[in-house]
Design an enzyme around this catalytic site. Sequence first.
Site, PDB file in Angstrom:
ATOM      1  N   HIS A 202       0.703  -1.195   0.088  1.00 27.21           N
ATOM      2  CA  HIS A 202       0.096   0.032   0.009  1.00 27.21           C
ATOM      3  C   HIS A 202       0.783   1.165   0.005  1.00 27.21           C
ATOM      4  O   HIS A 202       0.358   2.339   0.263  1.00 27.21           O
ATOM      5  CB  HIS A 202      -0.967  -0.046   0.949  1.00 27.21           C
ATOM      6  CG  HIS A 202      -2.083  -1.081   1.210  1.00 27.21           C
ATOM      7  ND1 HIS A 202      -2.976  -1.403   1.856  1.00 27.21           N
ATOM      8  CD2 HIS A 202      -2.475  -1.601  -0.144  1.00 27.21           C
ATOM      9  CE1 HIS A 202      -3.799  -2.273   1.441  1.00 27.21           C
ATOM     10  NE2 HIS A 202      -3.537  -2.478   0.340  1.00 27.21           N
TER      11      HIS A 202
ATOM     12  N   GLY B  49      -2.389  -9.200  12.509  1.00 32.19           N
ATOM     13  CA  GLY B  49      -2.937  -7.792  12.853  1.00 32.19           C
ATOM     14  C   GLY B  49      -3.500  -7.245  11.828  1.00 32.19           C
ATOM     15  O   GLY B  49      -3.319  -5.836  11.416  1.00 32.19           O
TER      16      GLY B  49
HETATM   17  C1  BJW Z   1      -3.920  -6.105  16.819  1.00 32.79           C
HETATM   18  C2  BJW Z   1      -3.349  -5.334  17.732  1.00 32.79           C
HETATM   19  C3  BJW Z   1      -2.332  -6.039  18.310  1.00 32.79           C
HETATM   20  C4  BJW Z   1      -4.979  -4.260  16.720  1.00 32.79           C
HETATM   21  N1  BJW Z   1      -1.839  -7.247  18.257  1.00 32.79           N
HETATM   22  N2  BJW Z   1      -3.458  -7.389  16.588  1.00 32.79           N
HETATM   23  C5  BJW Z   1     -16.128  -4.354  -3.197  1.00 32.79           C
HETATM   24  C6  BJW Z   1     -15.856  -5.626  -2.651  1.00 32.79           C
HETATM   25  C7  BJW Z   1     -14.533  -6.082  -2.664  1.00 32.79           C
HETATM   26  C8  BJW Z   1     -13.366  -5.174  -2.976  1.00 32.79           C
HETATM   27  C9  BJW Z   1     -13.916  -3.760  -3.267  1.00 32.79           C
HETATM   28  C10 BJW Z   1     -15.040  -3.352  -3.412  1.00 32.79           C
HETATM   29  N3  BJW Z   1     -15.240  -2.256  -3.738  1.00 32.79           N
HETATM   30  C11 BJW Z   1     -13.833  -1.580  -3.917  1.00 32.79           C
HETATM   31  C12 BJW Z   1     -13.262  -2.694  -3.521  1.00 32.79           C
HETATM   32  C13 BJW Z   1     -11.690  -2.722  -3.848  1.00 32.79           C
HETATM   33  C14 BJW Z   1     -11.050  -1.957  -2.689  1.00 32.79           C
HETATM   34  C15 BJW Z   1     -11.565  -2.462  -1.380  1.00 32.79           C
HETATM   35  O1  BJW Z   1     -10.986  -3.738  -0.613  1.00 32.79           O
HETATM   36  N4  BJW Z   1     -12.670  -1.837  -0.519  1.00 32.79           N
HETATM   37  C16 BJW Z   1     -12.935  -2.307   0.728  1.00 32.79           C
HETATM   38  C17 BJW Z   1     -13.244  -1.205   1.623  1.00 32.79           C
HETATM   39  C18 BJW Z   1     -14.217  -3.228   0.213  1.00 32.79           C
HETATM   40  N5  BJW Z   1      -9.609  -2.050  -2.544  1.00 32.79           N
HETATM   41  C19 BJW Z   1      -8.883  -1.113  -3.288  1.00 32.79           C
HETATM   42  O2  BJW Z   1      -9.549  -0.248  -3.842  1.00 32.79           O
HETATM   43  C20 BJW Z   1      -7.462  -1.552  -3.524  1.00 32.79           C
HETATM   44  N6  BJW Z   1      -7.183  -1.807  -5.071  1.00 32.79           N
HETATM   45  C21 BJW Z   1      -7.595  -2.524  -5.636  1.00 32.79           C
HETATM   46  O3  BJW Z   1      -8.488  -3.414  -5.250  1.00 32.79           O
HETATM   47  O4  BJW Z   1      -7.031  -2.346  -7.028  1.00 32.79           O
HETATM   48  C22 BJW Z   1      -7.561  -3.305  -7.991  1.00 32.79           C
HETATM   49  C23 BJW Z   1      -7.056  -4.674  -8.220  1.00 32.79           C
HETATM   50  C24 BJW Z   1      -5.977  -5.359  -7.351  1.00 32.79           C
HETATM   51  C25 BJW Z   1      -5.319  -6.350  -7.268  1.00 32.79           C
HETATM   52  C26 BJW Z   1      -5.804  -7.307  -8.412  1.00 32.79           C
HETATM   53  C27 BJW Z   1      -6.496  -6.682  -9.248  1.00 32.79           C
HETATM   54  C28 BJW Z   1      -7.382  -5.467  -9.149  1.00 32.79           C
HETATM   55  C29 BJW Z   1      -6.473  -0.443  -2.839  1.00 32.79           C
HETATM   56  C30 BJW Z   1      -6.661  -0.518  -1.257  1.00 32.79           C
HETATM   57  C31 BJW Z   1      -5.837   0.571  -0.687  1.00 32.79           C
HETATM   58  C32 BJW Z   1      -5.890   0.473   0.790  1.00 32.79           C
HETATM   59  N7  BJW Z   1      -5.359   1.822   1.057  1.00 32.79           N
HETATM   60  C33 BJW Z   1      -5.253   1.877   2.745  1.00 32.79           C
HETATM   61  C34 BJW Z   1      -4.800   3.087   2.816  1.00 32.79           C
HETATM   62  C35 BJW Z   1      -3.243   3.392   2.975  1.00 32.79           C
HETATM   63  C36 BJW Z   1      -2.558   4.831   3.286  1.00 32.79           C
HETATM   64  C37 BJW Z   1      -2.854   4.867   4.610  1.00 32.79           C
HETATM   65  O5  BJW Z   1      -2.044   4.342   5.612  1.00 32.79           O
HETATM   66  O6  BJW Z   1      -3.390   5.923   4.857  1.00 32.79           O
HETATM   67  O7  BJW Z   1      -4.544   0.851   3.444  1.00 32.79           O
HETATM   68  S1  BJW Z   1      -6.742   1.508   3.499  1.00 32.79           S
HETATM   69  C38 BJW Z   1      -6.350   1.000   4.911  1.00 32.79           C
HETATM   70  O8  BJW Z   1      -6.813  -0.474   5.165  1.00 32.79           O
HETATM   71  C39 BJW Z   1      -4.685   0.852   4.747  1.00 32.79           C
HETATM   72  C40 BJW Z   1      -4.665  -0.463   5.356  1.00 32.79           C
HETATM   73  O9  BJW Z   1      -3.158  -0.989   4.992  1.00 32.79           O
HETATM   74  C41 BJW Z   1      -5.729  -1.355   4.882  1.00 32.79           C
HETATM   75  C42 BJW Z   1      -5.994  -2.526   5.856  1.00 32.79           C
HETATM   76  O10 BJW Z   1      -6.194  -2.161   7.394  1.00 32.79           O
HETATM   77  P1  BJW Z   1      -5.585  -2.885   8.357  1.00 32.79           P
HETATM   78  O11 BJW Z   1      -4.164  -2.939   8.171  1.00 32.79           O
HETATM   79  O12 BJW Z   1      -6.296  -4.298   8.274  1.00 32.79           O
HETATM   80  O13 BJW Z   1      -5.996  -2.315   9.672  1.00 32.79           O
HETATM   81  P2  BJW Z   1      -7.413  -2.405  10.532  1.00 32.79           P
HETATM   82  O14 BJW Z   1      -7.239  -1.271  11.268  1.00 32.79           O
HETATM   83  O15 BJW Z   1      -8.558  -2.507   9.695  1.00 32.79           O
HETATM   84  O16 BJW Z   1      -7.227  -3.703  11.380  1.00 32.79           O
HETATM   85  C43 BJW Z   1      -6.242  -3.637  12.421  1.00 32.79           C
HETATM   86  C44 BJW Z   1      -6.284  -5.146  13.025  1.00 32.79           C
HETATM   87  O17 BJW Z   1      -5.285  -5.321  13.866  1.00 32.79           O
HETATM   88  C45 BJW Z   1      -7.543  -5.563  13.667  1.00 32.79           C
HETATM   89  O18 BJW Z   1      -7.908  -6.926  13.064  1.00 32.79           O
HETATM   90  C46 BJW Z   1      -7.340  -5.764  14.972  1.00 32.79           C
HETATM   91  O19 BJW Z   1      -7.983  -6.451  15.790  1.00 32.79           O
HETATM   92  C47 BJW Z   1      -5.789  -6.013  14.973  1.00 32.79           C
HETATM   93  N8  BJW Z   1      -4.916  -5.481  16.102  1.00 32.79           N
HETATM   94  N9  BJW Z   1      -4.105  -4.184  17.711  1.00 32.79           N
HETATM   95  C48 BJW Z   1      -2.405  -7.739  17.029  1.00 32.79           C
HETATM   96  N10 BJW Z   1      -1.762  -5.131  19.360  1.00 32.79           N
END
Ligand code: BJW
Length: 232
Positions: free
Chosen positions: A109, A175
């Site tokens: 990302h 995580g």
């Molecule tokens: C602990 C802990 C501790 C806490 N110990 N654990 C409809 C259906 C399906 C998909 C889509 C859809 N509509 C659109 C899409 C695609 C879209 C998407 O997924 N949207 C969803 C909202 C549905 N995705 C995209 O657009 C991506 N691109 C894409 O799909 O391109 C097309 C393509 C790709 C590949 C092949 C072909 C085509 C791009 C996604 C970009 C995401 N960007 C972000 C922002 C980055 C910049 C920033 O930091 O500001 O990335 S969004 C944000 O979420 C960030 C993160 O990397 C990402 C994931 O979050 P993460 O890391 O999981 O954090 P949390 O807070 O959600 O969870 C934390 C976890 O930690 C929890 O489970 C806690 O329990 C745990 N935890 N403390 C252990 N101490």
Amino acid sequence: MNDSRSIVILTGAGISAESGLATFRGPGGLWEGHRVEDVCTPEALAADPDLVHRFYDLRRGALAGVHPNAAHQALARLDEAWKGDLLIVTQNVDDLHERAGARRLVHMHGELTSAFCAACGNRVRWPDPLPPGSACVACHQPALRPDIVFFGEMPYGMEKIEEALSGCDLFVSIGTSGAVYPAAGFVQLARSYGADTLELNLEPSAGSHLFGESRFGPATSLVPAWVDELLK
Ligand code: BJW
């Protein structure tokens, strides 16, 4: 597990939580004060570049005050010791994995310490504040933006990641909430290639049922214990 086998490790915001970096979706999450559509889409960047650049400048600035924790260090230890193939795929834009010493790493990302030229696609290390309109060192256009993968944009390293998933014996997710694709689909892809799957998380994620094994607790306890088991 025999140490010639192949491992893919996916990490998310939870691995950096105990270093003091906010997760996205939990209570007190990074976006509580910001609507995701305000900061994390190409449209939002075009509509209000000052807001988006300031948001990432603040987060880039905060990196100096945080340090890798025991979970980042354990993965770096595994990366160093593991003779088989290994790939750490992080969704995080912080630099804590590499500061802990991880080498076999993909930032799918993007990275806070990098800038991306929207005109020519050049990526350049950028540890400082990045005002909108900054000039690209390669093409000289005033088109540098934070090197962050916004919603709707293609994540980095997908070819390398898919190749690693297709040959892996073990897929481990640490995580991450499993709310964002394509990362949320990696567990199913790994399973379809016959890999064992393990989730390490504070609590069950959206896709917990997809994993062969889940362990719940803080990453700073779970990850070092799992790495010790593997290297024993
Ligand atoms: C602990 C802990 C501790 C806490 N110990 N654990 C409809 C259906 C399906 C998909 C889509 C859809 N509509 C659109 C899409 C695609 C879209 C998407 O997924 N949207 C969803 C909202 C549905 N995705 C995209 O657009 C991506 N691109 C894409 O799909 O391109 C097309 C393509 C790709 C590949 C092949 C072909 C085509 C791009 C996604 C970009 C995401 N960007 C972000 C922002 C980055 C910049 C920033 O930091 O500001 O990335 S969004 C944000 O979420 C960030 C993160 O990397 C990402 C994931 O979050 P993460 O890391 O999981 O954090 P949390 O807070 O959600 O969870 C934390 C976890 O930690 C929890 O489970 C806690 O329990 C745990 N935890 N403390 C252990 N101490």
